[in-house]
Design a protein around this motif. Structure first.
Motif, PDB file in Angstrom:
ATOM      1  N   MET A   1       0.828  -1.209   0.000  1.00 15.00           N
ATOM      2  CA  MET A   1       0.000   0.000   0.000  1.00 15.00           C
ATOM      3  C   MET A   1       0.853   1.246   0.000  1.00 15.00           C
ATOM      4  SD  MET A   1      -3.246  -0.792  -0.074  1.00 15.00           S
ATOM      5  CE  MET A   1      -4.080   0.588   0.659  1.00 15.00           C
ATOM      6  N   SER A   2       1.940   1.168   0.828  1.00 18.08           N
ATOM      7  CA  SER A   2       2.789   2.351   0.897  1.00 18.08           C
ATOM      8  C   SER A   2       3.415   2.642  -0.459  1.00 18.08           C
ATOM      9  CB  SER A   2       3.879   2.162   1.961  1.00 18.08           C
ATOM     10  OG  SER A   2       4.704   1.042   1.618  1.00 18.08           O
ATOM     11  N   THR A   3       3.736   1.575  -1.228  1.00 18.48           N
ATOM     12  CA  THR A   3       4.314   1.780  -2.558  1.00 18.48           C
ATOM     13  C   THR A   3       3.298   2.395  -3.496  1.00 18.48           C
ATOM     14  OG1 THR A   3       5.787  -0.106  -2.267  1.00 18.48           O
ATOM     15  CG2 THR A   3       5.410   0.649  -4.521  1.00 18.48           C
ATOM     16  N   LEU A   4       2.056   1.921  -3.426  1.00 17.16           N
ATOM     17  CA  LEU A   4       1.018   2.501  -4.278  1.00 17.16           C
ATOM     18  C   LEU A   4       0.732   3.944  -3.879  1.00 17.16           C
ATOM     19  CD1 LEU A   4      -1.510  -0.481  -4.570  1.00 17.16           C
ATOM     20  CD2 LEU A   4       0.137   0.326  -6.269  1.00 17.16           C
ATOM     21  N   GLY A   5       0.797   4.240  -2.617  1.00 21.30           N
ATOM     22  CA  GLY A   5       0.605   5.626  -2.155  1.00 21.30           C
ATOM     23  C   GLY A   5       1.699   6.535  -2.681  1.00 21.30           C
ATOM     24  N   ALA A   6       2.917   5.999  -2.700  1.00 25.22           N
ATOM     25  CA  ALA A   6       4.021   6.790  -3.230  1.00 25.22           C
ATOM     26  C   ALA A   6       3.832   7.068  -4.715  1.00 25.22           C
ATOM     27  CB  ALA A   6       5.345   6.057  -2.989  1.00 25.22           C
ATOM     28  N   ILE A   7       3.304   6.057  -5.427  1.00 24.95           N
ATOM     29  CA  ILE A   7       3.044   6.260  -6.858  1.00 24.95           C
ATOM     30  C   ILE A   7       1.980   7.335  -7.051  1.00 24.95           C
ATOM     31  CG2 ILE A   7       2.196   5.166  -8.978  1.00 24.95           C
ATOM     32  CD1 ILE A   7       3.340   2.527  -7.948  1.00 24.95           C
ATOM     33  N   LYS A 449      -3.552   8.975 -16.206  1.00 31.28           N
ATOM     34  CA  LYS A 449      -3.662   7.543 -16.495  1.00 31.28           C
ATOM     35  C   LYS A 449      -2.965   6.725 -15.408  1.00 31.28           C
ATOM     36  CE  LYS A 449      -4.606   3.894 -18.971  1.00 31.28           C
ATOM     37  NZ  LYS A 449      -6.006   3.406 -19.054  1.00 31.28           N
ATOM     38  N   LEU A 450      -1.851   7.258 -14.916  1.00 32.58           N
ATOM     39  CA  LEU A 450      -1.124   6.577 -13.847  1.00 32.58           C
ATOM     40  C   LEU A 450      -1.986   6.483 -12.592  1.00 32.58           C
ATOM     41  CD1 LEU A 450       1.488   5.315 -12.790  1.00 32.58           C
ATOM     42  CD2 LEU A 450       2.308   7.617 -12.269  1.00 32.58           C
ATOM     43  N   ILE A 451      -2.677   7.566 -12.283  1.00 30.55           N
ATOM     44  CA  ILE A 451      -3.544   7.559 -11.103  1.00 30.55           C
ATOM     45  C   ILE A 451      -4.676   6.560 -11.294  1.00 30.55           C
ATOM     46  CG2 ILE A 451      -5.218   8.951  -9.802  1.00 30.55           C
ATOM     47  CD1 ILE A 451      -3.381  11.329 -10.204  1.00 30.55           C
ATOM     48  N   THR A 452      -5.241   6.546 -12.487  1.00 34.89           N
ATOM     49  CA  THR A 452      -6.316   5.584 -12.771  1.00 34.89           C
ATOM     50  C   THR A 452      -5.822   4.147 -12.608  1.00 34.89           C
ATOM     51  OG1 THR A 452      -7.330   7.119 -14.328  1.00 34.89           O
ATOM     52  CG2 THR A 452      -7.955   4.811 -14.523  1.00 34.89           C
ATOM     53  N   THR A 453      -4.625   3.889 -13.093  1.00 35.82           N
ATOM     54  CA  THR A 453      -4.037   2.547 -12.990  1.00 35.82           C
ATOM     55  C   THR A 453      -3.812   2.166 -11.539  1.00 35.82           C
ATOM     56  OG1 THR A 453      -2.959   2.838 -15.123  1.00 35.82           O
ATOM     57  CG2 THR A 453      -2.096   1.098 -13.687  1.00 35.82           C
ATOM     58  N   VAL A 454      -3.269   3.100 -10.762  1.00 37.19           N
ATOM     59  CA  VAL A 454      -3.035   2.813  -9.342  1.00 37.19           C
ATOM     60  C   VAL A 454      -4.354   2.559  -8.630  1.00 37.19           C
ATOM     61  CG1 VAL A 454      -2.227   3.808  -7.159  1.00 37.19           C
ATOM     62  CG2 VAL A 454      -0.881   4.084  -9.230  1.00 37.19           C
ATOM     63  N   ASP A 455      -5.394   3.304  -9.021  1.00 42.48           N
ATOM     64  CA  ASP A 455      -6.715   3.093  -8.425  1.00 42.48           C
ATOM     65  C   ASP A 455      -7.212   1.687  -8.725  1.00 42.48           C
ATOM     66  OD1 ASP A 455      -9.217   4.121  -7.149  1.00 42.48           O
ATOM     67  OD2 ASP A 455     -10.010   3.684  -9.156  1.00 42.48           O
ATOM     68  N   GLU A 456      -6.999   1.216  -9.933  1.00 41.85           N
ATOM     69  CA  GLU A 456      -7.403  -0.137 -10.294  1.00 41.85           C
ATOM     70  C   GLU A 456      -6.610  -1.172  -9.492  1.00 41.85           C
ATOM     71  OE1 GLU A 456      -6.782  -0.299 -14.470  1.00 41.85           O
ATOM     72  OE2 GLU A 456      -8.573   0.889 -14.965  1.00 41.85           O
ATOM     73  N   MET A 457      -5.321  -0.884  -9.292  1.00 39.11           N
ATOM     74  CA  MET A 457      -4.493  -1.793  -8.488  1.00 39.11           C
ATOM     75  C   MET A 457      -4.984  -1.853  -7.053  1.00 39.11           C
ATOM     76  SD  MET A 457      -0.785  -0.620 -10.024  1.00 39.11           S
ATOM     77  CE  MET A 457       0.183  -1.699  -8.970  1.00 39.11           C
ATOM     78  N   LEU A 458      -5.365  -0.664  -6.530  1.00 45.05           N
ATOM     79  CA  LEU A 458      -5.887  -0.644  -5.169  1.00 45.05           C
ATOM     80  C   LEU A 458      -7.175  -1.443  -5.067  1.00 45.05           C
ATOM     81  CD1 LEU A 458      -5.267   3.092  -4.181  1.00 45.05           C
ATOM     82  CD2 LEU A 458      -4.244   1.079  -3.089  1.00 45.05           C
ATOM     83  N   GLN A 459      -8.043  -1.294  -6.075  1.00 43.21           N
ATOM     84  CA  GLN A 459      -9.301  -2.044  -6.064  1.00 43.21           C
ATOM     85  C   GLN A 459      -9.030  -3.543  -6.121  1.00 43.21           C
ATOM     86  OE1 GLN A 459     -12.366  -0.950  -5.602  1.00 43.21           O
ATOM     87  NE2 GLN A 459     -11.532   1.131  -5.358  1.00 43.21           N
ATOM     88  N   THR A 460      -8.050  -3.956  -6.872  1.00 45.81           N
ATOM     89  CA  THR A 460      -7.676  -5.373  -6.964  1.00 45.81           C
ATOM     90  C   THR A 460      -7.237  -5.893  -5.612  1.00 45.81           C
ATOM     91  OG1 THR A 460      -7.021  -5.125  -9.273  1.00 45.81           O
ATOM     92  CG2 THR A 460      -6.157  -7.058  -8.090  1.00 45.81           C
TER      93      THR A 460
END
Length: 465
Positions: A1-7, A449-460
């Motif tokens: 999560m911390s890595t996705l937050g950094a992204i 697009k990067l934010i959208t991708t990270v959001d999808e990763m978070l949902q996964t």
């Protein structure tokens, strides 16, 4: 999560930075035709990386500063050339007023009036007993005196115009100095945090350009963002403070003083040309016309006073001599003597007989007076004839007007060339800015697009829980 937050944080910094960069680009496009505007540039820099067990990882992008494209050397060159050009242009305009007053070469010029005066004496020499010839001489004498009076008045009018323009120019300098000092204060405050106040600097540079058109200035930029401005070594602006200038005519010489009483030296430009016009140029032309008037009065009176008129009068001056003598004669006060003005019968055409009585048909005085046309005068005219001396004045004015016009053309061309170079550095190309706008838009879209991708990763990840 911390890595996705950094992204997400990294992508957010990209969104914000490119959004602001796009705003700056739009600002450039909007001001493509704004006078004095300098193209602005967004300096992007990486945000400081963080150390992880896997090494140093970057954390995004930020705007380091918004700077402007500007070349101080080109600014200096432009201000120097435009100031010189404005000075020549002012000289050309003011001397053009003087040249126009002389109306040469036309039938309305003083040269034609002077020739008509000598011609009238030749006519009297041919008809020494003719009352009409005497009446014509009186009229030609009046015209001659009146024409010199008008030329002196015209010089006064040009001098008055110069004084008004000089006063207006000094008021303009004071207004510009106040503007620059105020902008200095605002720039120093705005840049205290280390960022460039580009728009404020543009406004200040435009005011400095206007100031340089009036008087030669030396601009020194200070480390705090302010500037100091001097004229001929005299400080007029120092960061947020400035000295007002004033006009002084003590002793008959027009000088420009600061509020502390320091004399601003004459170094060129509009200010110098206007002061020089009143202190040197106009007085010099007036002195030449005065010499011409004295020469005519002296030579004509010297001959005419030796003749005897039909009225039996002798010793009569044709032109009036002031109480101060010939030295007091000027183009402004030259006039017929009362005796001639009241009665053309007092005009003498020849000398008297052995008993000093009027000789009918005598024309030696009229002949001698008509020959003054070609008589050099060493006392007042530098050994020139009256006509030659007058046309020398006209020729000098013509040369000065032509030289001023040529000087203005040369320095306007140089200023234009430097301005073109300034535009190549500071000017806005809408084509280039549109390309930059597309680049920032692309980067912004990628960050989104990067934010959208990270959001999808978070949902996964959340769905796995």
């Amino acid at each position: 999560m911390s890595t996705l937050g950094a992204i997400l944080s990294t992508a957010t910094s990209a969104l914000q930075s490119h959004q602001k960069a796009g705003q700056v680009t739009a600002h450039n496009i909007a001001n493509a035709l704004t006078e004095g505007y300098s193209r602005q540039h967004v300096s992007l820099t990486p945000v400081g990386p963080v150390q992880t067990i896997d090494g140093w990882i970057g954390t995004g992008v930020r705007i380091a500063d918004i700077t402007r494209y500007r070349d101080a050397l080109l600014d200096h060159g432009y201000r120097q050339e435009t100031g010189i050009a404005a000075g020549f242009r002012t000289r050309h305009e003011m001397l053009g007023q003087v040249e126009a007053a002389f109306l040469e070469p036309t039938e309305q010029g003083f040269g034609a009036t002077l020739d008509a005066f000598w011609d009238a004496w030749s006519d009297l020499a041919n008809r020494p007993a003719d009352d009409n010839a005497r009446a014509m001489i009186r009229e030609r004498g009046r015209q001659l005196a009146s024409h010199l009076n008008r030329l002196d008045t015209a010089l006064n009018e040009v001098a008055d115009l110069g004084r008004r323009r000089l006063a207006d120019t000094i008021a303009r300098i004071n207004d510009l100095a106040r503007t620059v000092a105020d902008l200095n204060t605002r720039i120093i405050a705005a840049e205290a945090g280390g960022r460039t106040a580009s728009d404020l600097r543009d406004a200040r540079d435009l005011a400095l350009d206007r100031l340089a058109e009036i008087a030669p200035v030396q601009v020194v930029e200070r480390p705090n963002g302010g500037v100091g401005v001097t004229m001929g070594g005299v400080s007029v602006i120092d960061d947020g403070t400035f000295q007002t200038l004033r006009l002084d005519s003590t002793g008959g010489t027009w000088t420009i003083l600061t509020e502390k009483g320091h004399v601003v030296p004459a170094l060129g430009g509009v200010l110098d040309e206007l002061a020089g016009l009143m202190n040197e140029t106009i007085p010099a032309y007036r002195a030449q016309l005065d010499n011409l008037a004295r020469s005519i009065v002296s030579s004509v009176n010297a001959l005419h006073s030796t003749g005897v008129s039909p009225n039996g009068a002798t010793g009569i001056d044709f032109f009036r001599v002031p109480a101060g003598g010939i030295a007091a004669v000027t183009a402004a006060n030259i006039a017929l003597s009362d005796a001639i003005d009241s009665d053309p019968g007092n005009i003498a055409a020849g000398t008297g007989d052995t008993d000093g009585e009027y000789r009918a048909g005598a024309n030696d005085i009229a002949l001698a007076l008509s020959r003054l046309r070609d008589a050099p005068d060493a006392t007042y005219l530098g050994n020139a004839t009256p006509g030659g001396y007058y046309y020398g004045i006209v020729a000098d004015i013509g040369r000065a007007v032509a030289a001023a016009k040529d000087g203005a053309t040369v320095h306007e061309t140089l200023a234009s060339q430097i301005q073109n170079r300034r535009d190549s550095v500071s000017g806005v190309s809408t084509d280039e800015e549109m390309i930059k706008l597309i680049q920032h838009q692309t980067a912004y879209t990628a960050a989104a697009k990067l934010i959208t991708t990270v959001d999808e990763m978070l949902q996964t990840i959340l769905n796995l829980v």
